[in-house]
Design a protein around this motif. Structure first.
Motif, PDB file in Angstrom:
ATOM      1  N   PRO A 290      -6.873 -11.819  -0.315  1.00 55.10           N
ATOM      2  CA  PRO A 290      -5.596 -11.246  -0.737  1.00 55.10           C
ATOM      3  C   PRO A 290      -5.719  -9.725  -0.873  1.00 55.10           C
ATOM      4  O   PRO A 290      -6.608  -9.227  -1.574  1.00 55.10           O
ATOM      5  CB  PRO A 290      -5.340 -11.914  -2.085  1.00 55.10           C
ATOM      6  N   THR A 291      -4.849  -9.022  -0.200  1.00 53.41           N
ATOM      7  CA  THR A 291      -4.952  -7.562  -0.091  1.00 53.41           C
ATOM      8  C   THR A 291      -3.578  -6.932  -0.182  1.00 53.41           C
ATOM      9  O   THR A 291      -2.617  -7.436   0.403  1.00 53.41           O
ATOM     10  CB  THR A 291      -5.604  -7.171   1.255  1.00 53.41           C
ATOM     11  N   VAL A 292      -3.472  -5.832  -0.898  1.00 49.07           N
ATOM     12  CA  VAL A 292      -2.252  -5.031  -0.907  1.00 49.07           C
ATOM     13  C   VAL A 292      -2.270  -4.138   0.327  1.00 49.07           C
ATOM     14  O   VAL A 292      -3.290  -3.506   0.629  1.00 49.07           O
ATOM     15  CB  VAL A 292      -2.163  -4.173  -2.188  1.00 49.07           C
ATOM     16  N   VAL A 293      -1.162  -4.095   1.060  1.00 49.17           N
ATOM     17  CA  VAL A 293      -1.080  -3.249   2.246  1.00 49.17           C
ATOM     18  C   VAL A 293       0.072  -2.266   2.074  1.00 49.17           C
ATOM     19  O   VAL A 293       1.197  -2.665   1.770  1.00 49.17           O
ATOM     20  CB  VAL A 293      -0.888  -4.082   3.532  1.00 49.17           C
ATOM     21  N   LEU A 294      -0.226  -0.987   2.248  1.00 47.52           N
ATOM     22  CA  LEU A 294       0.772   0.071   2.120  1.00 47.52           C
ATOM     23  C   LEU A 294       1.181   0.554   3.505  1.00 47.52           C
ATOM     24  O   LEU A 294       0.344   0.674   4.402  1.00 47.52           O
ATOM     25  CB  LEU A 294       0.197   1.248   1.318  1.00 47.52           C
ATOM     26  N   PHE A 295       2.473   0.840   3.677  1.00 48.61           N
ATOM     27  CA  PHE A 295       2.997   1.326   4.954  1.00 48.61           C
ATOM     28  C   PHE A 295       3.647   2.695   4.725  1.00 48.61           C
ATOM     29  O   PHE A 295       4.871   2.803   4.630  1.00 48.61           O
ATOM     30  CB  PHE A 295       4.019   0.341   5.520  1.00 48.61           C
ATOM     31  N   PRO A 296       2.847   3.749   4.626  1.00 48.55           N
ATOM     32  CA  PRO A 296       3.409   5.069   4.364  1.00 48.55           C
ATOM     33  C   PRO A 296       3.855   5.759   5.654  1.00 48.55           C
ATOM     34  O   PRO A 296       3.314   5.493   6.735  1.00 48.55           O
ATOM     35  CB  PRO A 296       2.231   5.821   3.735  1.00 48.55           C
TER      36      PRO A 296
END
Length: 338
Positions: free
Chosen positions: A159-165
């Protein structure tokens, strides 16, 4: 009707066809000045609608503008939240960059475990888009939330947080995730402001073992370059059809030195990071650059290459490659901590 929607594309195409028919049927009407004026007006209208339809279809592929006001710098999706189903969910928050001076919306994916394990801190991947493009390219065309749900549910990815900046405050300005001498400080925004905002707002790991990067096309270059330049922040990075150099003028000449990945590997100590370089086998430039970096690499730098058979430089290749790339990144990143 959003500018990247199928409805907008079909409407623009219909308008282009109708104006072409109008031009054909009225070409010989009238005489003299009136006929010349009619021909000019309908010809200009025909050209305008054809160009608009072409632009909307291209935008639908790359998701550069997701709202009609985005081109003016106002993104109406900045406060929208949306569930992705029984798995993770997407939401958007604003990063006010004290280091870069940039204030931009950043989309984020939270895995289902984020809410199921309220005391855990999760690893993070920053996902960088290409140019032209926007963070919506990841969440729309590449269906990143679906692929993340799938890989996590299958146990191939933690489980991983993914950021889309965004990698640029101006959809028409290519920064290649660098600090332009006379432009925005995209590198500072991505490597300082985005992590700081995520660590303040979300339950994420704060050590380098918990942070990685991924990107496609220009974002692929961004991922490898930022990992090589900031090994104190990132442990690993994956590039999907990225190149070894930025291909733009940064303003200080570093596009030929410090921001050229091959130059860095030849002239500077290689950092202890792990790189995953993937491309379509028919994407000759990306294939060549990946092979160059692989040959130049030596410990403590680790380089893995992977290729999509017959693929070129396209969204289809990146969607096929993203699942394995996320899995590979997760194998190098630290696990959630309680």
């Amino acid at each position: 009707m959003a500018p990247d929607s199928l409805a907008a594309a079909l409407t623009a195409t219909a308008a282009a066809v109708l104006t072409a028919l109008l031009l054909a049927t009225t070409w010989d009407h009238g005489t003299g000045v009136r006929r010349a004026a009619r021909r000019t007006a309908t010809g200009v209208l025909c050209l305008t609608t054809a160009l608009a339809a072409t632009g909307i279809w291209i935008n639908r592929q790359v998701d550069t503008f997701t709202t009609w006001t985005a081109g003016a710098g106002h993104d109406a999706t900045a406060t929208v939240t949306a569930p992705t189903g029984p798995g993770g969910r997407l939401f958007t928050f604003t990063v006010t960059g004290t280091a870069s001076g940039l204030t931009l919306p950043v989309r984020a994916y939270l895995p289902a475990a984020y809410h199921q394990q309220p005391t855990a801190r999760f690893p993070v991947i920053e996902a960088l888009h290409g140019f032209p493009g926007s963070p919506a390219s990841w969440t729309n065309r590449l269906a990143a939330a679906h692929h993340l749900d799938q890989e996590i549910a299958a146990g191939r990815m933690a489980p991983t947080v993914v950021l889309f900046p965004p990698q640029t405050p101006d959809a028409l300005l290519d920064t290649e995730c660098t600090d332009l001498t006379h432009g925005p400080k995209a590198e500072t925004f991505l490597t300082v402001d985005v992590p700081a905002a995520a660590e303040a707002r979300l339950r994420v790991r704060t050590d380098r073992a918990g942070w990685g990067l991924i990107g496609y096309s220009a974002g692929g270059y961004c991922a490898t370059n930022l990992a090589l330049r900031h090994p104190d922040r990132y442990a690993t990075a994956a590039s999907l059809s990225g190149y070894a150099e930025p291909g733009i003028t940064i303003g200080d000449g570093t596009e030929h030195t410090l921001n050229d990945d091959a130059w860095r590997l030849r002239h500077l100590p290689q950092p202890a990071v792990a790189l995953y370089l993937s491309s379509g086998s028919a994407d000759h430039k990306a294939h060549h650059d990946a092979d160059t970096l692989r040959r130049l690499a030596h410990p403590p730098l680790d380089v893995t290459t992977a290729y999509v058979a017959g693929g070129g430089h396209s969204m289809a290749v990146w969607e096929a490659a993203e699942g394995p790339a996320f899995d590979w990144l997760s194998s190098w990143l630290g696990r959630p901590l309680t």
